[in-house]
Scaffold this motif. Sequence first.
Motif, PDB file in Angstrom:
ATOM      1  N   TYR A  50      44.703  40.479  78.088  1.00 29.27           N
ATOM      2  CA  TYR A  50      45.957  41.210  78.316  1.00 29.27           C
ATOM      3  C   TYR A  50      45.993  41.814  79.717  1.00 29.27           C
ATOM      4  CZ  TYR A  50      49.627  44.714  77.578  1.00 29.27           C
ATOM      5  OH  TYR A  50      50.756  45.486  77.688  1.00 29.27           O
ATOM      6  N   LEU A  51      44.923  42.510  80.098  1.00 31.17           N
ATOM      7  CA  LEU A  51      44.910  43.223  81.368  1.00 31.17           C
ATOM      8  C   LEU A  51      44.984  42.287  82.564  1.00 31.17           C
ATOM      9  CD1 LEU A  51      42.201  45.966  80.685  1.00 31.17           C
ATOM     10  CD2 LEU A  51      44.686  46.243  80.707  1.00 31.17           C
ATOM     11  N   ILE A  52      44.282  41.149  82.496  1.00 32.41           N
ATOM     12  CA  ILE A  52      44.292  40.220  83.628  1.00 32.41           C
ATOM     13  C   ILE A  52      45.687  39.662  83.852  1.00 32.41           C
ATOM     14  CG2 ILE A  52      43.461  37.972  84.428  1.00 32.41           C
ATOM     15  CD1 ILE A  52      40.789  38.634  83.067  1.00 32.41           C
ATOM     16  N   ALA A  53      46.320  39.217  82.774  1.00 35.53           N
ATOM     17  CA  ALA A  53      47.679  38.674  82.917  1.00 35.53           C
ATOM     18  C   ALA A  53      48.639  39.751  83.400  1.00 35.53           C
ATOM     19  CB  ALA A  53      48.147  38.101  81.579  1.00 35.53           C
ATOM     20  N   PHE A  54      48.549  40.927  82.820  1.00 34.67           N
ATOM     21  CA  PHE A  54      49.446  42.019  83.186  1.00 34.67           C
ATOM     22  C   PHE A  54      49.272  42.410  84.645  1.00 34.67           C
ATOM     23  CE2 PHE A  54      50.493  46.727  82.750  1.00 34.67           C
ATOM     24  CZ  PHE A  54      51.858  46.516  82.776  1.00 34.67           C
ATOM     25  N   GLY A  55      48.016  42.639  85.053  1.00 32.87           N
ATOM     26  CA  GLY A  55      47.767  43.110  86.408  1.00 32.87           C
ATOM     27  C   GLY A  55      48.059  42.086  87.483  1.00 32.87           C
ATOM     28  N   SER A  56      47.665  40.839  87.252  1.00 36.98           N
ATOM     29  CA  SER A  56      47.791  39.834  88.309  1.00 36.98           C
ATOM     30  C   SER A  56      49.214  39.321  88.473  1.00 36.98           C
ATOM     31  CB  SER A  56      46.842  38.660  88.034  1.00 36.98           C
ATOM     32  OG  SER A  56      47.141  38.040  86.797  1.00 36.98           O
ATOM     33  N   LEU A  57      50.080  39.522  87.475  1.00 39.59           N
ATOM     34  CA  LEU A  57      51.444  38.989  87.546  1.00 39.59           C
ATOM     35  C   LEU A  57      52.504  40.046  87.827  1.00 39.59           C
ATOM     36  CD1 LEU A  57      51.309  36.427  84.613  1.00 39.59           C
ATOM     37  CD2 LEU A  57      51.169  35.953  87.051  1.00 39.59           C
ATOM     38  N   LEU A  58      52.119  41.312  87.955  1.00 37.48           N
ATOM     39  CA  LEU A  58      53.095  42.370  88.193  1.00 37.48           C
ATOM     40  C   LEU A  58      53.910  42.117  89.461  1.00 37.48           C
ATOM     41  CD1 LEU A  58      51.347  45.747  87.288  1.00 37.48           C
ATOM     42  CD2 LEU A  58      53.528  44.918  86.410  1.00 37.48           C
ATOM     43  N   LEU A  59      53.222  41.778  90.547  1.00 36.14           N
ATOM     44  CA  LEU A  59      53.915  41.614  91.828  1.00 36.14           C
ATOM     45  C   LEU A  59      54.855  40.412  91.788  1.00 36.14           C
ATOM     46  CD1 LEU A  59      50.975  42.401  94.259  1.00 36.14           C
ATOM     47  CD2 LEU A  59      52.939  43.858  93.742  1.00 36.14           C
ATOM     48  N   LEU A  60      54.384  39.293  91.228  1.00 35.67           N
ATOM     49  CA  LEU A  60      55.245  38.107  91.134  1.00 35.67           C
ATOM     50  C   LEU A  60      56.452  38.387  90.247  1.00 35.67           C
ATOM     51  CD1 LEU A  60      55.787  35.108  91.696  1.00 35.67           C
ATOM     52  CD2 LEU A  60      54.425  34.575  89.658  1.00 35.67           C
ATOM     53  N   ALA A 111      58.516  42.339  81.940  1.00 34.87           N
ATOM     54  CA  ALA A 111      59.462  43.400  81.578  1.00 34.87           C
ATOM     55  C   ALA A 111      59.209  44.677  82.368  1.00 34.87           C
ATOM     56  CB  ALA A 111      59.376  43.680  80.078  1.00 34.87           C
ATOM     57  N   THR A 112      57.931  45.053  82.524  1.00 37.39           N
ATOM     58  CA  THR A 112      57.598  46.315  83.183  1.00 37.39           C
ATOM     59  C   THR A 112      57.946  46.301  84.661  1.00 37.39           C
ATOM     60  OG1 THR A 112      55.797  46.682  81.612  1.00 37.39           O
ATOM     61  CG2 THR A 112      55.727  47.933  83.652  1.00 37.39           C
ATOM     62  N   ALA A 113      57.709  45.173  85.325  1.00 38.33           N
ATOM     63  CA  ALA A 113      57.892  45.115  86.774  1.00 38.33           C
ATOM     64  C   ALA A 113      59.327  45.363  87.209  1.00 38.33           C
ATOM     65  CB  ALA A 113      57.424  43.748  87.287  1.00 38.33           C
ATOM     66  N   VAL A 114      60.295  45.076  86.333  1.00 39.46           N
ATOM     67  CA  VAL A 114      61.702  45.229  86.721  1.00 39.46           C
ATOM     68  C   VAL A 114      62.344  46.479  86.118  1.00 39.46           C
ATOM     69  CG1 VAL A 114      62.015  42.748  87.015  1.00 39.46           C
ATOM     70  CG2 VAL A 114      62.486  43.775  84.787  1.00 39.46           C
ATOM     71  N   SER A 115      61.620  47.194  85.263  1.00 39.01           N
ATOM     72  CA  SER A 115      62.235  48.302  84.534  1.00 39.01           C
ATOM     73  C   SER A 115      62.696  49.421  85.459  1.00 39.01           C
ATOM     74  CB  SER A 115      61.258  48.861  83.496  1.00 39.01           C
ATOM     75  OG  SER A 115      61.032  47.922  82.464  1.00 39.01           O
ATOM     76  N   LEU A 116      61.843  49.814  86.405  1.00 33.70           N
ATOM     77  CA  LEU A 116      62.244  50.897  87.309  1.00 33.70           C
ATOM     78  C   LEU A 116      63.410  50.487  88.188  1.00 33.70           C
ATOM     79  CD1 LEU A 116      59.203  52.912  88.672  1.00 33.70           C
ATOM     80  CD2 LEU A 116      61.062  53.677  87.218  1.00 33.70           C
ATOM     81  N   GLY A 117      63.444  49.218  88.600  1.00 37.45           N
ATOM     82  CA  GLY A 117      64.567  48.734  89.390  1.00 37.45           C
ATOM     83  C   GLY A 117      65.881  48.841  88.628  1.00 37.45           C
TER      84      GLY A 117
END
Length: 470
Positions: A50-60, A111-117
């Motif tokens: 979970y953490l690897i996918a979450f962390g490495s894909l946030l920026l993309l 979902a998380t990466a775009v929420s604040l935007g």
Amino acid sequence: MSQRWIALGVLATAMLMTILDGSIVTVAMPAISADLGFTQAGLSWIVNAYLIAFGSLLLLAGRLGDLLGRRRLFLAGTALFTAASVLAGAATSPAVLIAARFLQGVGSATATAVSLGILVTLFTDVRERSRAIAVYSFTGAAGAAIGQVVGGLLTDALGWHWIFLINLPIGVAALLAARRTLPADRGLGLAAGADVLGALLVTGGLVLGIYAVVSGHWLWAGSLAAVLLLSFVVRQKTARSPLMPLRIFRSREVSVANVVQALTVAACFAFQVLTALYLQQVAGYDATQTGLAILPAAVVIGAVSLGLAARLNARFGERKVLLTGLALLTVMLGLLSRVPVHADYVTDLLPIMLLAGGFGLVLPALTTLGMSGAKADDAGLASGLFNTTQQIGMAIGVAVLSTQAAARTGDLLSAGLAEPAALTSGYRLAYAIGTGLLIVAFLLAYALLRPRRPVPGVERVAVRVEIGAS
């Protein structure tokens, strides 16, 4: 109620699911291991996939939100997370569960990466935006606090499968509400560019690196991981739209803050995972009792980070607060490295849980110090880097410390030592390594982070950071 505030509820619900999923699984790991046949070292993949996918894909994911539209990415990420949760709940083998956890991480990142935007486009008034961000951040902190208790209750009452299946009704409700309330946006279009290759390189490199740590296959897995990660760095120097422009590392504050954070979360999230295992495998707690036993740590972290840290930073400066927090965490893990086989909760464990409040001092101070070194044009980049470093640091910490604990336990069991004593010795070794990581973090922060004097009239750049270690 205004549709905007309903939309905020949707975003906060998605945040709650993401944070819960990072912590809810830890108390269920012994039950999952017994049911699916995980090895002691292999258990770390339940968390790390979970953490690897979450962390490495946030920026993309954040960049794709700009290109394809944030609402579209939010819906896609929430749908993927919900479907992957059902797959995890139905898993009958370690391979299926690990694959489902990886897909959950992909969905969470999307979902998380775009929420604040989305949030800042909904609330344009400064006061309303501050209130909305406070609600959103508090939801994340609350999720970290209750995740282990909820995980324990579900595991004991219904079985470990339900820590994942509970996401189905929540996810479906969030999707239906999101379609009605979130504003539509067109995005820039894919022609504007996204570094998909860079994301694949860093994700593949991290997966293989963690595999090398857990399996001991350093020759081929470790070498290939190094090649992929080096290729990622080269890619960032040459890509037209790099995932992580390397100019951000020219700032000493940004670089040091991220290194210190990686070391700190590596030790502290491993503390969360290993302590849950110790309480069940050695102390004989059930899953609910384990969640309740760790709850004071989560509560004090949330209370310190939300109610006290900002005032201390303003009065004493972030560097002093950071060093104080690191010292408290070092004492915490140092005490755990001497934990007895038959520990008394009130005298041996509760003081340690309260010392975890040091993490509530460390993270806000590190955030401000790290962001202070970023130029205004790089604020979003620095924020993304900080969140990514946190997730990857957690994954590496769990992999390394869990593997070392399992190896020590295996050696002692082979030598004929009783299982509780062998397990305790393994956990002590892991806690001692974590203590060493925190000492290094303290020394780096002391030597390389300069005290900062507030500049009148200049506002500090704010960044939201997921509080994953609790």
